[in-house]
Design a protein around this motif. Sequence first.
Motif, PDB file in Angstrom:
ATOM      1  N   UNK A 134       0.852  -1.182   0.000  1.00 12.53           N
ATOM      2  CA  UNK A 134       0.000   0.000   0.000  1.00 12.53           C
ATOM      3  C   UNK A 134       0.893   1.238   0.000  1.00 12.53           C
ATOM      4  N   UNK A 135       0.646   2.137  -0.942  1.00 15.65           N
ATOM      5  CA  UNK A 135       1.485   3.329  -1.046  1.00 15.65           C
ATOM      6  C   UNK A 135       0.635   4.524  -1.446  1.00 15.65           C
ATOM      7  N   UNK A 136       1.204   5.714  -1.285  1.00 19.03           N
ATOM      8  CA  UNK A 136       0.539   6.951  -1.689  1.00 19.03           C
ATOM      9  C   UNK A 136       1.374   7.645  -2.756  1.00 19.03           C
ATOM     10  N   UNK A 137       0.719   8.533  -3.496  1.00 22.87           N
ATOM     11  CA  UNK A 137       1.382   9.164  -4.633  1.00 22.87           C
ATOM     12  C   UNK A 137       2.574  10.024  -4.205  1.00 22.87           C
ATOM     13  N   UNK A 138       2.584  10.513  -2.958  1.00 24.50           N
ATOM     14  CA  UNK A 138       3.730  11.316  -2.517  1.00 24.50           C
ATOM     15  C   UNK A 138       4.972  10.467  -2.255  1.00 24.50           C
ATOM     16  N   UNK A 139       4.851   9.149  -2.381  1.00 28.12           N
ATOM     17  CA  UNK A 139       6.005   8.266  -2.232  1.00 28.12           C
ATOM     18  C   UNK A 139       6.634   7.915  -3.581  1.00 28.12           C
ATOM     19  N   UNK A 140       6.093   8.453  -4.648  1.00 25.73           N
ATOM     20  CA  UNK A 140       6.625   8.193  -5.982  1.00 25.73           C
ATOM     21  C   UNK A 140       7.847   9.063  -6.262  1.00 25.73           C
ATOM     22  N   UNK A 141       8.917   8.437  -6.751  1.00 22.92           N
ATOM     23  CA  UNK A 141      10.088   9.156  -7.245  1.00 22.92           C
ATOM     24  C   UNK A 141      10.433   8.583  -8.610  1.00 22.92           C
ATOM     25  N   UNK A 142      11.258   9.312  -9.362  1.00 22.71           N
ATOM     26  CA  UNK A 142      11.537   8.851 -10.717  1.00 22.71           C
ATOM     27  C   UNK A 142      12.578   7.730 -10.754  1.00 22.71           C
ATOM     28  N   UNK A 143      13.685   7.910 -10.034  1.00 20.87           N
ATOM     29  CA  UNK A 143      14.781   6.951 -10.145  1.00 20.87           C
ATOM     30  C   UNK A 143      15.262   6.490  -8.774  1.00 20.87           C
ATOM     31  N   UNK A 144      16.120   5.479  -8.777  1.00 23.65           N
ATOM     32  CA  UNK A 144      16.612   4.889  -7.539  1.00 23.65           C
ATOM     33  C   UNK A 144      17.444   5.895  -6.749  1.00 23.65           C
ATOM     34  N   UNK A 145      18.249   6.727  -7.452  1.00 22.39           N
ATOM     35  CA  UNK A 145      19.075   7.685  -6.721  1.00 22.39           C
ATOM     36  C   UNK A 145      18.226   8.714  -5.989  1.00 22.39           C
ATOM     37  N   UNK A 146      17.067   9.071  -6.565  1.00 23.04           N
ATOM     38  CA  UNK A 146      16.158   9.982  -5.867  1.00 23.04           C
ATOM     39  C   UNK A 146      15.607   9.334  -4.598  1.00 23.04           C
ATOM     40  N   UNK A 147      15.323   8.041  -4.675  1.00 26.06           N
ATOM     41  CA  UNK A 147      14.835   7.323  -3.489  1.00 26.06           C
ATOM     42  C   UNK A 147      15.908   7.263  -2.411  1.00 26.06           C
ATOM     43  N   UNK A 148      17.145   7.006  -2.798  1.00 23.00           N
ATOM     44  CA  UNK A 148      18.231   6.928  -1.819  1.00 23.00           C
ATOM     45  C   UNK A 148      18.506   8.291  -1.182  1.00 23.00           C
ATOM     46  N   UNK A 149      18.398   9.355  -1.970  1.00 25.13           N
ATOM     47  CA  UNK A 149      18.554  10.692  -1.398  1.00 25.13           C
ATOM     48  C   UNK A 149      17.437  10.983  -0.401  1.00 25.13           C
ATOM     49  N   UNK A 150      16.212  10.527  -0.733  1.00 23.30           N
ATOM     50  CA  UNK A 150      15.097  10.691   0.187  1.00 23.30           C
ATOM     51  C   UNK A 150      15.301   9.917   1.479  1.00 23.30           C
ATOM     52  N   UNK A 151      15.880   8.725   1.366  1.00 28.84           N
ATOM     53  CA  UNK A 151      16.180   7.929   2.554  1.00 28.84           C
ATOM     54  C   UNK A 151      17.200   8.641   3.439  1.00 28.84           C
ATOM     55  N   UNK A 152      18.188   9.258   2.812  1.00 30.04           N
ATOM     56  CA  UNK A 152      19.205   9.992   3.564  1.00 30.04           C
ATOM     57  C   UNK A 152      18.593  11.174   4.295  1.00 30.04           C
TER      58      UNK A 152
END
Length: 209
Positions: A147-165
Motif C-alpha cells: 500500500x502506497x501513496x502518490x507522494x512516495x513516488x520518485x523517478x529513479x533509484x538515486x532519488x529514493x536513496x537521497x530521500x532515505x538519507x
Amino acid sequence: MATSRDHILQKIKQALVTKVPVPFSTIANTPDLFQPSLKELEIEFAENFTGLQGKFSFCANEQELASQLLQLISVRKWEKVFCKEIAFCKMLEANGFDKGFTNDIATCDVSITGCEYLVARTGSMILSSAAVNGRTTSVYAPIHICLAKTNQLVYSIDHALMGMTEKYGTNIPSMISLATGPSRTADIEKTLVVGVHGPKEVFCFLTDD
C-alpha cells in the motif's frame, strides 16, 4: 639481493609516508544518467510495474482502497491476511474493511505492507528494515500487497536513496532492498520460475494523497 616482494613493500611504505596530491581540485558535477520521463510518475510506475508481472491498482481515496482490497480478497478466497502495521489495519477497518487479520505469518495467504518509495523508472518498491514489518513480511508470505501513496513516488533509484538519507540522516536502516515484481529465477537450465525466493504475486495499491 632484494626480492620482488621487498620492492613492493618498500613502495607501499613510501606511499604511506609521502602524500600523493589529488589530481582533481574539484569534483565535476555529472548530469543525471537517465533523463526525466515526459509521463506522469503514476503512469510510468504502473506501466513498468505491470510489465514485470506486478498487479497495479490506483485508488482515488482510502475508502476506494478498502473496497478494492476487500473485493480482491473475496474473489481470491484468501482466509488469512497478515498485516503488522496497526495504522493500516485501523484505516482499512474505518473504511468498511470487515476482514479480520491473522498474527501468524507462517500460515498466512497474503501479507500487506507499506514501503519507503516507489521508483517509477524501474517499477520497483523500496523497502527497509526500519518499517514495522522489518525484513520478513514482504518476502515470507506467498503473496505480497503493498500500500502506497502518490507522494512516495520518485523517478529513479538515486532519488529514493537521497530521500532515505534526508529521512533517516545518519541512522540509515541496516537493510534497504528493491522489490521489482514477483520473485523469479532462471538458474536451472535457463527456465524462468516465479516465486522461488519470495512472493509469487505482488500487488501495489496506489492511493492519491
